[in-house]
Design a protein around this motif. Structure first.
Motif, mmCIF file in Angstrom:
data_model
loop_
_atom_site.group_PDB
_atom_site.id
_atom_site.type_symbol
_atom_site.label_atom_id
_atom_site.label_comp_id
_atom_site.label_asym_id
_atom_site.label_seq_id
_atom_site.Cartn_x
_atom_site.Cartn_y
_atom_site.Cartn_z
ATOM 1 N N LEU A 2 15.932 -23.737 10.609
ATOM 2 C CA LEU A 2 16.552 -22.584 9.952
ATOM 3 C C LEU A 2 18.074 -22.658 9.995
ATOM 4 O O LEU A 2 18.755 -22.179 9.085
ATOM 5 C CB LEU A 2 16.050 -21.287 10.588
ATOM 6 N N ARG A 3 18.597 -23.262 11.031
ATOM 7 C CA ARG A 3 20.056 -23.427 11.108
ATOM 8 C C ARG A 3 20.539 -24.300 9.951
ATOM 9 O O ARG A 3 21.543 -24.003 9.303
ATOM 10 C CB ARG A 3 20.426 -24.049 12.458
ATOM 11 N N ARG A 4 19.814 -25.377 9.689
ATOM 12 C CA ARG A 4 20.171 -26.250 8.552
ATOM 13 C C ARG A 4 19.955 -25.529 7.224
ATOM 14 O O ARG A 4 20.682 -25.768 6.254
ATOM 15 C CB ARG A 4 19.331 -27.531 8.574
ATOM 16 N N ARG A 5 18.985 -24.637 7.179
ATOM 17 C CA ARG A 5 18.630 -23.947 5.944
ATOM 18 C C ARG A 5 19.571 -22.772 5.649
ATOM 19 O O ARG A 5 19.561 -22.218 4.555
ATOM 20 C CB ARG A 5 17.190 -23.457 6.060
ATOM 21 N N GLY A 6 20.347 -22.370 6.648
ATOM 22 C CA GLY A 6 21.290 -21.274 6.465
ATOM 23 C C GLY A 6 20.779 -19.927 6.923
ATOM 24 O O GLY A 6 21.390 -18.894 6.621
ATOM 25 N N GLY A 7 19.666 -19.911 7.668
ATOM 26 C CA GLY A 7 19.157 -18.657 8.213
ATOM 27 C C GLY A 7 17.686 -18.465 7.942
ATOM 28 O O GLY A 7 17.045 -19.259 7.255
ATOM 29 N N GLY A 8 17.151 -17.396 8.491
ATOM 30 C CA GLY A 8 15.735 -17.083 8.368
ATOM 31 C C GLY A 8 15.299 -16.226 9.541
ATOM 32 O O GLY A 8 16.131 -15.627 10.222
ATOM 33 N N ALA A 9 14.008 -16.182 9.780
ATOM 34 C CA ALA A 9 13.470 -15.302 10.823
ATOM 35 C C ALA A 9 12.539 -16.058 11.756
ATOM 36 O O ALA A 9 11.726 -16.872 11.310
ATOM 37 C CB ALA A 9 12.724 -14.124 10.190
ATOM 38 N N ILE A 10 12.663 -15.781 13.039
ATOM 39 C CA ILE A 10 11.704 -16.216 14.056
ATOM 40 C C ILE A 10 11.092 -14.950 14.645
ATOM 41 O O ILE A 10 11.821 -14.054 15.088
ATOM 42 C CB ILE A 10 12.372 -17.049 15.165
ATOM 43 N N VAL A 11 9.772 -14.873 14.626
ATOM 44 C CA VAL A 11 9.061 -13.701 15.140
ATOM 45 C C VAL A 11 8.134 -14.152 16.259
ATOM 46 O O VAL A 11 7.237 -14.974 16.032
ATOM 47 C CB VAL A 11 8.247 -13.002 14.029
ATOM 48 N N ASN A 12 8.361 -13.643 17.441
ATOM 49 C CA ASN A 12 7.510 -13.954 18.586
ATOM 50 C C ASN A 12 6.570 -12.788 18.869
ATOM 51 O O ASN A 12 7.001 -11.634 18.873
ATOM 52 C CB ASN A 12 8.356 -14.252 19.824
#
Length: 334
Positions: A133-143
């Motif tokens: 996601l860092r390479r992609r420019g962002g996003g979400a991680i849900v635990n």
């Protein structure tokens, strides 16, 4: 960097533990919104059946057979997502396992296996997701945490310990990656009518069950997919669990006494062990399903969850928590 998440119908979403309970509900709801999904589980046959069923309905779905306790297998998930859809936008660490029994009854090897899946599986997934996601420019991680990350319960010591650890992992991860445009959320379900009690390895003298009030997995799916598109720190899935967490913070010793008096009995179902094909998936997959095989009453929606979705309500809840903590500390000084 400001966090800006895509609408669900523009996302590719990775879901671990995808063939059972909350994970299955998340996958089914995600594809209905128009999202593409990478479904991950150990159960190869169940994954194949899920892909066939949803693809026939027009869903965009890829599958990956993986045990999240294996970091090499988790790396493979990202490769599947990239090959099928060019990458992913949200990663949901949902896979989990558990045991029933006292700390003395559960062998140390089983304690370790629960940690390998519930904690290290989340760690492996979070690290892979963060790099992508860092390479992609962002996003979400849900635990997927649990109210047992706020309040331990008798007969589920190893599971409770892992969920406390996941809380700390999630908080640390958030501080490390939110500057990269990555949202990190901990969803804390209360008791949900899934196959978990049948899947858990059981050392009690009676078949296990989850205590009321129960909610359907649709409530967890609602919470999870909401935070894939709307950054939040924490969401409780189910009002009963939220109340339990508040009580545990405000009156921990009272909660201890309640647990000691009724905690074991509330988790036992004398005479009804459910579907034998589902029993004990600690080390290998067993039969999966959306809900438990025994007839129970489970609520299909949660007013408390809908309230938490409103940002003002989250602020109020935080202030209430601070007030309760202060009150408890003052009471302790007296």
């Amino acid at each position: 960097m400001a966090i800006a998440l895509k609408p669900l119908d523009q996302q590719v979403i990775v879901v671990t533990g995808a063939t059972s309970g909350n994970g299955l509900a998340i996958v089914e709801r995600a594809v209905k919104t128009g999202a593409a999904v990478v479904a991950v589980a150990r159960n190869e046959a169940a994954l194949a059946a899920l892909r066939t069923r949803l693809a026939a309905e027009g869903a965009r779905i890829a599958v990956c057979v993986a045990d999240v306790a294996d970091p090499v297998a988790v790396e493979r998930i990202a490769g599947v997502a990239t090959s099928a859809f060019g990458g992913f936008d949200s990663w949901i660490n949902n896979a989990g396992t558990g045991t029933y029994g006292t700390l003395e009854q559960v062998p140390v090897a089983d304690h370790r296996r629960v940690f390998d899946v519930n904690y290290f599986g989340v760690l492996h997934g979070s690290l892979v997701a963060a790099r992508h996601l860092r390479r992609r420019g962002g996003g979400a991680i849900v635990n997927i945490g649990s109210i047992l990350g706020d309040r331990a319960i008798l007969q589920q010591g190893p599971y409770s310990a892992t969920k406390h650890a996941v809380q700390a992992l999630t908080d640390t991860l958030r501080m490390e990656v939110e500057g990269d445009g990555i949202s990190v959320t901990l969803v804390k379900p209360g008791p949900i009518d899934t196959p978990f009690p049948e899947h858990a390895r059981n050392y009690m003298g009676q078949p296990p069950r989850l205590p009321q009030p129960l909610y359907t997995p649709a409530v967890v799916a609602d919470a999870v997919l909401f935070v894939c598109a709307h950054p939040r720190r924490t969401l409780y899935a189910g009002g009963g669990g939220l109340l339990s967490a508040i009580l545990a913070r405000a009156a921990p010793r009272v909660t201890d006494f309640i647990m000691e008096a009724a905690g074991t009995r509330a988790q036992q179902q004398p005479g009804d062990a459910g579907d034998p094909a589902r029993h004990d998936n600690l080390h290998r997959p067993r039969a999966d399903g959306l809900r438990g095989s025994r007839p129970v009453h489970a609520r299909r929606s949660s007013i408390a969850l809908q309230v938490q979705k409103r940002r003002g309500a989250v602020l109020v809840a935080g202030l209430i928590g601070i007030a309760l903590t202060a009150a408890r500390r003052n009471a302790g000084r007296r």
